[in-house]
Design an enzyme around this catalytic site. Structure first.
Site, mmCIF file in Angstrom:
data_model
loop_
_atom_site.group_PDB
_atom_site.id
_atom_site.type_symbol
_atom_site.label_atom_id
_atom_site.label_comp_id
_atom_site.label_asym_id
_atom_site.label_seq_id
_atom_site.Cartn_x
_atom_site.Cartn_y
_atom_site.Cartn_z
ATOM 1 N N HIS A 281 0.442 44.901 48.166
ATOM 2 C CA HIS A 281 1.035 46.124 47.591
ATOM 3 C C HIS A 281 2.246 46.484 48.456
ATOM 4 O O HIS A 281 3.168 45.692 48.587
ATOM 5 C CB HIS A 281 -0.068 47.183 47.535
ATOM 6 C CG HIS A 281 0.237 48.435 46.765
ATOM 7 N ND1 HIS A 281 1.287 48.550 45.903
ATOM 8 C CD2 HIS A 281 -0.413 49.650 46.730
ATOM 9 C CE1 HIS A 281 1.286 49.768 45.368
ATOM 10 N NE2 HIS A 281 0.264 50.459 45.858
ATOM 11 N N HIS B 111 4.225 40.619 39.805
ATOM 12 C CA HIS B 111 3.760 41.980 39.592
ATOM 13 C C HIS B 111 2.691 41.974 38.513
ATOM 14 O O HIS B 111 2.792 41.211 37.558
ATOM 15 C CB HIS B 111 4.933 42.887 39.178
ATOM 16 C CG HIS B 111 4.651 44.327 39.381
ATOM 17 N ND1 HIS B 111 4.015 45.088 38.433
ATOM 18 C CD2 HIS B 111 4.880 45.141 40.437
ATOM 19 C CE1 HIS B 111 3.888 46.318 38.899
ATOM 20 N NE2 HIS B 111 4.393 46.386 40.118
ATOM 21 N N ASP C 47 9.794 44.987 46.429
ATOM 22 C CA ASP C 47 9.683 44.719 47.860
ATOM 23 C C ASP C 47 10.573 43.578 48.352
ATOM 24 O O ASP C 47 10.647 43.337 49.551
ATOM 25 C CB ASP C 47 8.224 44.395 48.216
ATOM 26 C CG ASP C 47 7.332 45.614 48.102
ATOM 27 O OD1 ASP C 47 7.825 46.720 48.390
ATOM 28 O OD2 ASP C 47 6.160 45.484 47.720
HETATM 29 N N1 ACO Z 1 3.988 33.758 44.815
HETATM 30 C C1 ACO Z 1 3.380 32.644 44.363
HETATM 31 N N2 ACO Z 1 2.551 32.628 43.316
HETATM 32 C C2 ACO Z 1 2.359 33.800 42.690
HETATM 33 C C3 ACO Z 1 2.979 34.993 43.094
HETATM 34 C C4 ACO Z 1 3.814 34.940 44.205
HETATM 35 N N3 ACO Z 1 4.425 36.031 44.668
HETATM 36 N N4 ACO Z 1 2.584 35.995 42.295
HETATM 37 C C5 ACO Z 1 1.740 35.457 41.411
HETATM 38 N N5 ACO Z 1 1.601 34.123 41.635
HETATM 39 C C6 ACO Z 1 0.774 33.168 40.902
HETATM 40 C C7 ACO Z 1 -0.644 33.157 41.473
HETATM 41 O O1 ACO Z 1 -0.786 32.225 42.499
HETATM 42 C C8 ACO Z 1 -1.451 32.819 40.250
HETATM 43 O O2 ACO Z 1 -1.342 31.448 40.020
HETATM 44 P P1 ACO Z 1 -2.572 30.580 39.423
HETATM 45 O O3 ACO Z 1 -2.829 31.162 38.061
HETATM 46 O O4 ACO Z 1 -2.020 29.197 39.382
HETATM 47 O O5 ACO Z 1 -3.711 30.766 40.353
HETATM 48 C C9 ACO Z 1 -0.721 33.535 39.138
HETATM 49 O O6 ACO Z 1 0.633 33.622 39.561
HETATM 50 C C10 ACO Z 1 -1.253 34.934 38.871
HETATM 51 O O7 ACO Z 1 -1.221 35.631 40.114
HETATM 52 P P2 ACO Z 1 -2.198 36.838 40.490
HETATM 53 O O8 ACO Z 1 -2.055 37.094 41.946
HETATM 54 O O9 ACO Z 1 -3.568 36.575 39.964
HETATM 55 O O10 ACO Z 1 -1.583 37.947 39.571
HETATM 56 P P3 ACO Z 1 -1.653 39.476 39.761
HETATM 57 O O11 ACO Z 1 -1.446 40.121 38.483
HETATM 58 O O12 ACO Z 1 -2.866 39.888 40.530
HETATM 59 O O13 ACO Z 1 -0.343 39.583 40.711
HETATM 60 C C11 ACO Z 1 0.551 40.441 42.692
HETATM 61 C C12 ACO Z 1 0.231 40.658 41.207
HETATM 62 C C13 ACO Z 1 -0.747 40.686 43.515
HETATM 63 C C14 ACO Z 1 1.599 41.459 43.080
HETATM 64 C C15 ACO Z 1 1.078 39.007 42.965
HETATM 65 O O14 ACO Z 1 2.195 38.721 42.169
HETATM 66 C C16 ACO Z 1 1.382 38.797 44.427
HETATM 67 O O15 ACO Z 1 0.469 38.545 45.224
HETATM 68 N N6 ACO Z 1 2.680 38.903 44.848
HETATM 69 C C17 ACO Z 1 3.065 38.765 46.234
HETATM 70 C C18 ACO Z 1 2.811 40.073 46.978
HETATM 71 C C19 ACO Z 1 3.809 41.144 46.576
HETATM 72 O O16 ACO Z 1 4.998 40.934 46.497
HETATM 73 N N7 ACO Z 1 3.252 42.354 46.359
HETATM 74 C C20 ACO Z 1 4.054 43.541 45.995
HETATM 75 C C21 ACO Z 1 3.891 43.883 44.537
HETATM 76 S S1 ACO Z 1 4.901 45.284 44.119
HETATM 77 C C22 ACO Z 1 4.100 46.577 44.813
HETATM 78 O O17 ACO Z 1 2.915 46.605 44.912
HETATM 79 C C23 ACO Z 1 4.880 47.688 45.287
#
Ligand code: ACO
Length: 380
Positions: free
Chosen positions: A223, A262, A316
């Site tokens: 987050h 996201h 971010d």
């Molecule tokens: N880098 C690499 N792969 C990613 C990323 C990323 N930043 N984001 C999503 N993916 C991939 C996952 O590995 C997953 O792949 P898979 O299906 O092959 O296993 C797929 O995309 C879905 O990802 P999830 O994490 O399950 O999706 P979710 O809806 O939970 O994602 C999240 C949201 C947690 C923000 C995610 O994109 C992430 O971890 N990003 C990096 C951290 C980040 O930047 N957080 C800030 C978000 S904005 C905020 O909160 C203010």
């Protein structure tokens, strides 16, 4: 009740409440506060006005705004015991841990009371919003081994934030950058930290506890904590030429690339668009063009691999280099985010508690059903 219903892991897609505060359109890349697009607010408004809008529902007229500014200016001063607390305890852990503890101390100091009406909770919330920059700045000064700078009257919220942080008044441009960052981080739908605040206030706990819950939840790298990690990663990758291979390797290892992706946005985050342009212009003026170019190369490498899966830069990714340019070290990025988001936490907690319903979801039990025989410890 049966436990065999569908499970929505991470509450994905679940609508848990109604709100008039703001909304995120993840497919159109639109973020609105009370119907106003953030681009409109960034262009025309200030963080103080946006806070009023979020908490009270409409933009203020002149009279309402000057009354609100008075509340903010009266509220900014920290109680002596909180200053002593920061002086004594801050600077050893992560500043987000310091911030969480400081707001909790504020609750013990000033606001520990049950049985408050929603309007009284709102007043406390406004006092917390007013104090957040003073708390964050004091923690930052303490971290640097410098004296805590008290607020200066006559400055805007953004100006005072930078004044208390750096010990000198910011330029017009720096204040505008700060104000914009504050506006675009102020609210964002049912994000994890806001939801956390709502869960807390739904027990009829108090506003300081709701904000403390928000801070605790914002802290995590999935987050708000991603902004610090994103800039560290950009610096580590170092040059635009390294970006493609570095990102390819990270994805092959299934590492998360911080600042991308996201839960709601499946297109470019509108806040990232604003920050990217600030980052471009700031780095070109400060001679840190390489940092921006590296970030842009990382963006290109990510979008070419992950864009078709709806993964783009989020708020971010570019914010870190912008914060750094106005005097904040990496470990202060998430606390600034928290100061801004305090408006969203307060506005939504105030809205929720007026028509309160305790949050109490269920989980599917997958453990032993028993009944199991109890074996005394010396026979296990
Ligand atoms: N880098 C690499 N792969 C990613 C990323 C990323 N930043 N984001 C999503 N993916 C991939 C996952 O590995 C997953 O792949 P898979 O299906 O092959 O296993 C797929 O995309 C879905 O990802 P999830 O994490 O399950 O999706 P979710 O809806 O939970 O994602 C999240 C949201 C947690 C923000 C995610 O994109 C992430 O971890 N990003 C990096 C951290 C980040 O930047 N957080 C800030 C978000 S904005 C905020 O909160 C203010």
């Amino acid at each position: 009740m049966p436990d065999d219903q569908e499970i929505h892991r991470g509450l994905e897609g679940v609508i848990v409440s109604e709100s008039k505060v703001g909304s995120v359109d993840g497919l159109k890349g639109r973020l609105i506060y009370r119907g106003y697009d953030i681009e409109t607010l960034v262009k025309n408004s200030t963080y103080e006005e946006v806070s009023f809008l979020l908490v009270n529902g409409e933009l203020p007229n002149k009279g309402q705004f000057s009354e609100f500014l008075k509340v903010m200016n009266d509220g900014i001063k920290l109680p002596e015991k909180l200053v002593s607390f920061i002086d004594r305890y801050a600077g050893y852990s992560h500043p987000m841990a310091d911030l969480r503890s400081a707001v909790s101390v504020l609750g013990s100091e000033e606001h520990e009371s049950s049985d408050l009406t929603p309007d009284q909770q709102k007043d406390i919330g406004l006092s917390i919003i007013a104090k957040m920059p003073a708390i964050v700045a004091a923690i930052k000064r303490k971290w640097e081994g410098k004296n805590i700078v008290p607020p200066k009257s006559g400055l805007s919220y953004a100006q005072n934030f930078l004044y208390m942080t750096n010990g000198s008044e910011p330029s017009r441009d720096e204040a505008k950058v700060m104000d914009t960052c504050l506006i675009i981080h102020a609210d964002h739908g049912s994000n994890a930290s806001t939801f956390s605040s709502l869960v807390t206030i739904s027990t009829l706990s108090d506003m300081c506890s709701a904000v403390t819950s928000g801070i605790s939840t914002l802290k995590g790298p999935l987050h708000g904590g991603a902004n610090e990690m994103a800039l560290k990663m950009i610096k580590k990758i170092g040059t635009p030429d390294n970006a493609d291979k570095a990102i390819g390797d990270m994805l092959a290892r299934k590492d998360k690339v911080m600042g991308f992706g996201h839960r709601v946005y499946k297109v470019y985050d509108p806040r990232a668009k604003i920050l990217k342009e600030f980052a471009r212009s700031i780095t070109s003026k400060s001679g840190k063009q390489n940092l921006f170019d590296t970030a842009e190369a990382i963006e290109k490498a990510m979008i070419s691999r992950m864009g078709d899966r709806g993964i783009f830069p989020n708020v971010d990714f570019y914010s870190g280099m912008v914060y750094e340019s106005i005097g904040f070290p990496e470990n202060m990025f998430t606390p600034i985010f928290a100061a801004s988001r305090s408006s969203g936490w307060v506005a939504r907690s105030f809205e929720y508690v007026k028509d309160n319903r305790l949050f109490r979801p269920r989980t599917k039990y997958t453990g032993e059903v028993g009944p199991r025989e109890y074996i005394p410890m010396d026979r296990r």
